[in-house]
Design a protein around this motif. Structure first.
Motif, mmCIF file in Angstrom:
data_model
loop_
_atom_site.group_PDB
_atom_site.id
_atom_site.type_symbol
_atom_site.label_atom_id
_atom_site.label_comp_id
_atom_site.label_asym_id
_atom_site.label_seq_id
_atom_site.Cartn_x
_atom_site.Cartn_y
_atom_site.Cartn_z
ATOM 1 N N CYS B 69 0.873 -1.172 0.000
ATOM 2 C CA CYS B 69 0.000 0.000 0.000
ATOM 3 C C CYS B 69 0.910 1.222 0.000
ATOM 4 N N MET B 70 0.719 2.109 -0.952
ATOM 5 C CA MET B 70 1.657 3.224 -1.138
ATOM 6 C C MET B 70 1.690 4.204 0.031
ATOM 7 N N TYR B 71 0.698 4.124 0.906
ATOM 8 C CA TYR B 71 0.638 5.104 1.993
ATOM 9 C C TYR B 71 1.522 4.723 3.177
ATOM 10 N N PHE B 72 2.076 3.525 3.146
ATOM 11 C CA PHE B 72 2.867 3.066 4.282
ATOM 12 C C PHE B 72 4.238 2.642 3.777
ATOM 13 N N PHE B 73 5.286 3.029 4.520
ATOM 14 C CA PHE B 73 6.635 2.872 3.972
ATOM 15 C C PHE B 73 7.550 1.952 4.770
ATOM 16 N N THR B 74 7.121 1.538 5.950
ATOM 17 C CA THR B 74 7.987 0.679 6.754
ATOM 18 C C THR B 74 7.523 -0.767 6.664
ATOM 19 N N GLY B 75 8.413 -1.663 7.012
ATOM 20 C CA GLY B 75 8.050 -3.080 7.028
ATOM 21 C C GLY B 75 7.031 -3.368 8.128
ATOM 22 N N HIS B 76 6.285 -4.443 7.934
ATOM 23 C CA HIS B 76 5.234 -4.789 8.890
ATOM 24 C C HIS B 76 5.418 -6.211 9.412
ATOM 25 N N THR B 77 5.152 -6.399 10.694
ATOM 26 C CA THR B 77 5.133 -7.761 11.237
ATOM 27 C C THR B 77 3.707 -8.305 11.292
ATOM 28 N N LYS B 78 2.724 -7.420 11.309
ATOM 29 C CA LYS B 78 1.327 -7.853 11.277
ATOM 30 C C LYS B 78 0.939 -7.963 9.806
ATOM 31 N N VAL B 79 0.834 -9.182 9.329
ATOM 32 C CA VAL B 79 0.771 -9.400 7.878
ATOM 33 C C VAL B 79 -0.559 -9.982 7.411
ATOM 34 N N GLY B 80 -1.485 -10.222 8.327
ATOM 35 C CA GLY B 80 -2.796 -10.736 7.926
ATOM 36 C C GLY B 80 -3.784 -10.556 9.052
ATOM 37 N N TYR B 81 -5.057 -10.623 8.726
ATOM 38 C CA TYR B 81 -6.086 -10.479 9.757
ATOM 39 C C TYR B 81 -7.397 -11.084 9.269
ATOM 40 N N SER B 82 -8.259 -11.326 10.232
ATOM 41 C CA SER B 82 -9.645 -11.646 9.911
ATOM 42 C C SER B 82 -10.528 -10.906 10.906
ATOM 43 N N LEU B 83 -11.617 -10.340 10.424
ATOM 44 C CA LEU B 83 -12.663 -9.785 11.290
ATOM 45 C C LEU B 83 -13.855 -10.729 11.218
ATOM 46 N N TYR B 84 -14.482 -10.987 12.354
ATOM 47 C CA TYR B 84 -15.629 -11.894 12.379
ATOM 48 C C TYR B 84 -16.603 -11.429 13.452
ATOM 49 N N PHE B 85 -17.822 -11.924 13.379
ATOM 50 C CA PHE B 85 -18.815 -11.666 14.433
ATOM 51 C C PHE B 85 -19.817 -12.809 14.424
ATOM 52 N N TYR B 86 -20.618 -12.876 15.483
ATOM 53 C CA TYR B 86 -21.598 -13.958 15.603
ATOM 54 C C TYR B 86 -22.946 -13.522 15.044
ATOM 55 N N THR B 87 -23.593 -14.415 14.330
ATOM 56 C CA THR B 87 -24.898 -14.124 13.737
ATOM 57 C C THR B 87 -25.851 -15.262 14.104
ATOM 58 N N TYR B 88 -27.012 -15.298 13.452
ATOM 59 C CA TYR B 88 -27.993 -16.318 13.809
ATOM 60 C C TYR B 88 -28.805 -16.720 12.589
ATOM 61 N N SER B 89 -28.950 -18.011 12.405
ATOM 62 C CA SER B 89 -29.829 -18.542 11.373
ATOM 63 C C SER B 89 -31.097 -19.044 12.045
ATOM 64 N N SER B 90 -32.251 -18.594 11.577
ATOM 65 C CA SER B 90 -33.500 -19.048 12.210
ATOM 66 C C SER B 90 -33.791 -20.505 11.871
ATOM 67 N N TRP B 91 -32.996 -21.101 10.970
ATOM 68 C CA TRP B 91 -33.141 -22.542 10.707
ATOM 69 C C TRP B 91 -32.127 -23.363 11.486
ATOM 70 N N LYS B 92 -30.884 -22.851 11.557
ATOM 71 C CA LYS B 92 -29.785 -23.668 12.084
ATOM 72 C C LYS B 92 -29.177 -23.127 13.364
ATOM 73 N N GLY B 93 -29.594 -21.943 13.804
ATOM 74 C CA GLY B 93 -29.083 -21.407 15.059
ATOM 75 C C GLY B 93 -27.810 -20.596 14.917
ATOM 76 N N ARG B 94 -26.972 -20.678 15.925
ATOM 77 C CA ARG B 94 -25.777 -19.841 16.030
ATOM 78 C C ARG B 94 -24.836 -20.033 14.830
ATOM 79 N N ALA B 95 -24.307 -18.928 14.350
ATOM 80 C CA ALA B 95 -23.386 -18.968 13.218
ATOM 81 C C ALA B 95 -22.305 -17.924 13.424
ATOM 82 N N VAL B 96 -21.177 -18.123 12.744
ATOM 83 C CA VAL B 96 -20.113 -17.123 12.796
ATOM 84 C C VAL B 96 -19.924 -16.602 11.370
ATOM 85 N N TYR B 97 -19.767 -15.292 11.248
ATOM 86 C CA TYR B 97 -19.607 -14.659 9.944
ATOM 87 C C TYR B 97 -18.198 -14.075 9.833
ATOM 88 N N MET B 98 -17.499 -14.490 8.783
ATOM 89 C CA MET B 98 -16.146 -13.978 8.545
ATOM 90 C C MET B 98 -16.248 -12.796 7.590
#
Lengths: 179, 179
Positions: B69-98
């Motif tokens: 990304c051109m806006y950042f110029f130094t090396g990074h040690t944090k090289v990946g991520y995922s954001l997730y949260f819990y949702t709900y299916s009215s058929w199957k119940g608890r679910a996780v959304y990535m």
């Protein structure tokens, strides 16, 4: 028609469970419903609920005459519901997701569905959400037309988003490191 | 390659914000990103968070050499991520959304993406979820192939589910009663 929209309580879970089945029958997939009243009570009305609900209710003298679901034989005053929960877009921030929107067949065309959807939108905006998201089945043209008329847009058609799912053995494998 | 997967903290929001922009650039929609570091801090690390995150981190001597990304110029040690949260299916119940799964380009092909997705699956199963859900862009064939290989299936192609959205003036109108 006279009706009220209010927050669902623990005591509504029996009717929500009934209407979830009715909705699944309309969508021709009632065999897919694994959730019972007890699950809804536990998952929606405990300390950290997985969802929230609202109920559309009519006065006793307007209760349902037809049984839209063969398993239930008495008239109902709880004639519609929506389940929703809060989600997050890493681009746009807080969002509200409408999991279900349902009105019993004999009560359709009276503005109840729109009132339920309007309430979910109000609650979302009040929580700082900038988006209302939901899914629709591509064969359900009457619902799609309704949503489009309300100014909603089809993210799948317009941007190519596909919903993906992992469950059962595949989810267990993935949790163990994947293939 | 040596790397660790761990829960994201408030101090990771700067790097998550950077990688959200990198991911949006890869998806050719960086103008759509309205979320900054401050929003992530507030929405993900307050009392009732709207999302959770995990971070993929490499040791200092393996830090990034390229600037994806051109806006950042130094090396990074944090090289990946995922954001997730819990949702709900009215058929199957608890679910996780990535919501997001991202690995910086020079760190791809080393199992980091799979490890992140595996961790989200583990966390979902531990919370009683029976489904992992996410979306993929239809032109992103390499990601789609990866997901299919992991046993995921395409709900949109197989069942006709379309993602719908309401936002901006349309959402305000809907909250006021709809059209």
């Amino acid at each position: 028609m006279e009706f009220t929209i209010r927050a669902a309580t623990l005591e509504d879970c029996k009717d929500i469970s009934r209407m979830i089945l009715e909705l699944a029958e309309y969508e021709k997939v009632s065999d897919q419903v694994k959730i019972a009243q007890r699950d809804l009570e536990q998952d929606g009305f405990s300390k950290n609920p997985f969802f929230h609900g609202i109920i559309a209710e009519v006065p006793e003298h307007l209760k349902s005459k037809e049984d839209s679901c063969m398993y239930f034989f008495t008239g109902h005053t709880k004639v519609g519901y929506s389940l929703y929960f809060y989600t997050y877009s890493s681009w746009k921030g807080r969002a509200v997701y409408m999991e279900d929107l349902y009105v019993m067949p004999e009560f359709r065309g009276k503005g109840i569905g729109k009132a339920l959807m309007s309430k979910v939108s109000q609650l979302g905006l009040a929580a700082g959400c900038t988006q209302l998201n939901f899914t629709v089945l591509d064969w359900n043209k009457s619902s799609l037309d309704f949503y489009l008329k309300q100014g909603c847009w089809d993210v799948t058609s317009d941007l190519g988003y596909h919903c993906m799912r992992c469950e059962g053995d595949a989810l267990e494998h993935l949790a163990q490191g994947g293939l």
